[in-house]
Design an enzyme around this catalytic site. Sequence first.
Site, PDB file in Angstrom:
ATOM      1  N   MET A 275       0.805  -1.218   0.000  1.00 34.34           N
ATOM      2  CA  MET A 275       0.000   0.000   0.000  1.00 34.34           C
ATOM      3  C   MET A 275       0.839   1.269   0.000  1.00 34.34           C
ATOM      4  SD  MET A 275      -3.098  -0.998  -0.135  1.00 34.34           S
ATOM      5  CE  MET A 275      -3.869   0.586   0.178  1.00 34.34           C
ATOM      6  N   ARG A 276       2.159   1.139   0.030  1.00 31.28           N
ATOM      7  CA  ARG A 276       2.990   2.339   0.081  1.00 31.28           C
ATOM      8  C   ARG A 276       2.784   3.205  -1.157  1.00 31.28           C
ATOM      9  NH1 ARG A 276       7.448   0.259   1.571  1.00 31.28           N
ATOM     10  NH2 ARG A 276       7.428   0.932   3.731  1.00 31.28           N
ATOM     11  N   ALA A 277       2.589   2.591  -2.311  1.00 30.13           N
ATOM     12  CA  ALA A 277       2.416   3.362  -3.539  1.00 30.13           C
ATOM     13  C   ALA A 277       1.173   4.241  -3.466  1.00 30.13           C
ATOM     14  CB  ALA A 277       2.320   2.414  -4.736  1.00 30.13           C
TER      15      ALA A 277
END
Length: 695
Positions: A275-277
Amino acid sequence: MASVPYPFTAVVGMSDMRLSLLLNAISPAIGGVLVRGEKGTAKSTIVRGLTALMPDVPVVTGCRFSCDPAAPDPACPDGPHEAAGAEDRPARMVELPVGASEDRLVGALDIERALSEGVKAFEPGLLADAHRGILYVDEVNLLHDHLVDLLLDAAAMGASYVEREGVSVRHAARFLLVGTMNPEEGELRPQLLDRFGLTVEVAASREPDQRVEVVRRRLAYDADAEGFAARWAVEEGQLRERIAAARALLPDVVLGDAVLRQIAAVCAAFEVDGMRADIVMARTACALAAWAGRTEVREEDVRQAALLALPHRRRRNPFDAPGLDEDKLDQTLEEFAADEDDDPEPDPDGGPDDGTDGPQGEDAQAPHDQPQAPDQPQLPEQAQGPESDPAPADPKAQSEGDRDNAPGEGGETAAVGAGEPFRTRRLDVPGLGEGADGRRSRARTAHGRTTGARRPQGTLTKLHLAATVQAAAPHQVARGRRGPGLVVRRDDLREAVREGREGNLVLFVVDASGSMAARKRMSAVKGAVLSLLLDAYQRRDKIGMITFRGAEAELALPPTSSVEAGAARLESLPTGGRTPLSAGLLKAHEVLRVERLRDASRRPLLVVVTDGRSTGGPEPLVRTSRAARLLGAEGVASVVVDCEAGPVRLGLAGELARDLQGTAVTLDELRADSVSALVRDVRGQGNHHTTRRAA
């Protein structure tokens, strides 16, 4: 060297890089920038110019760890700070050298005082200096793995921990991470790659007028740095004010649910991991809106954020170039388009830009013109299997050069695609090395399992507690020990000797002659070499490639950390002509001799991919045997990948392996899931030689 940094606004072009840096200056939570590009493109110059635009940092007076007076770190080693004063200082840019030690990065703890006095005497490292500033790593892809691990930990936790046998020091370490790299020298580990918020590709302009302007400005700066900076002072001041205004506006930027759905849809469409993107894209889009003077995030902000935040995160194999399919991006954005407001807020600047056009009218690119990475080979299609290669009726005559009229032997054949790569068995260099950390052969390293103890050689970093206590124990009475504590002196200290794994130099010698030219057969051979290249990428090896065909051998790829370059050379490799195997081995001997002078600690592994045949010139088999025995006598660890196919086999590859004092394996035995047993340690001294063939 000039003491005044080159003005940020005086840089010609490089709009995407400048925009990415400015967005991080507005919103440090984005997570930094990775700049990929060829050498000589002003990557370092631009980063240093950004530092002068950063606002001053309020710090606690006298704190070596740059604590914020408004919220000092309660665990600061220099604390507590309740009654301390405050002051403002310029933002720092701290450079991490590629060859830095672990102590230089995280700091050093005085083990002797910690054991004997119970005092945490700590000398801060570069992570402490970079707190609330910029940590700049030039050639970040060449950074040692253990330093990469420390950077990952600090970036993830916002703190640095220094531990030595139960003695621990912690301090805050939140910084803007900026890295530059030349992809030709190798790629980054995926874990570190994901830590960079944004990535950009840079390349020198091919426009003569723009190149002239670059040279003109650089010469003017070198002649009078202060005068040159003064001419750009107005533009620098305006840009600094715009950054401050965008920072102040950022908390008021609204990120609507419809825009969030677009961000999530784009990340899902490109199959990025985790989910970092999504989070980075959201922060970048907000910063773009603030930079444009808006409080509302628009679709163009999402598109620009995707072009900056996703190319290095999309799911890909190691040999794919980073980048995005912009048609697919536009299609996804259109499918999940946000509802347009009846009266959208006007854009005072006409859309996001980097705001750095100077008075001399530099021809900068528009920010949305994301430069694309150069084409690199994709993973090959499924191999069709090796084709039978019938043996000649007279093997000796065949090897002596009587095969001139054989198919593919008289001229060059177009390159064929490689077969599908597979997971290979690990091939080790025998013995215990002392090379750079890696994942292939056994070696004494700074990390790994403890195998013994010794007196410190230089600064003590890895204490062997049991050995230190054992050395100090007999002297306690003579030293006047009275209490429960142990009296320890410097002569008692022992450091741990550890064993891990090193990266090696894997030198491929690939037969590209007419005897290998059958399309299905060469496809399988290329697939095997590509598989070994993938294995070298995962094990942190340097690689080189020699090919031989016709009348000579060629160093197709000098030793490098860029496995991608090796894959590209392999993909375009033509075949045909005679088989100058002896020339290939002699070229390998010369390359290894030069590399031994450059880096004596990196041990080589020679991988010869051939069917063992040798043609051209007088007595080709004799000359091949002599060249192989020369390499074997020098202790070069080697493995011969036997590419011979067909019901009748000559066994020439096995004879070559015996002369090399190495091991021969077939293409089938090279697979990790092969039923056949494969000798894991390559026998460099020739005490035990085995030649196996596929059942």
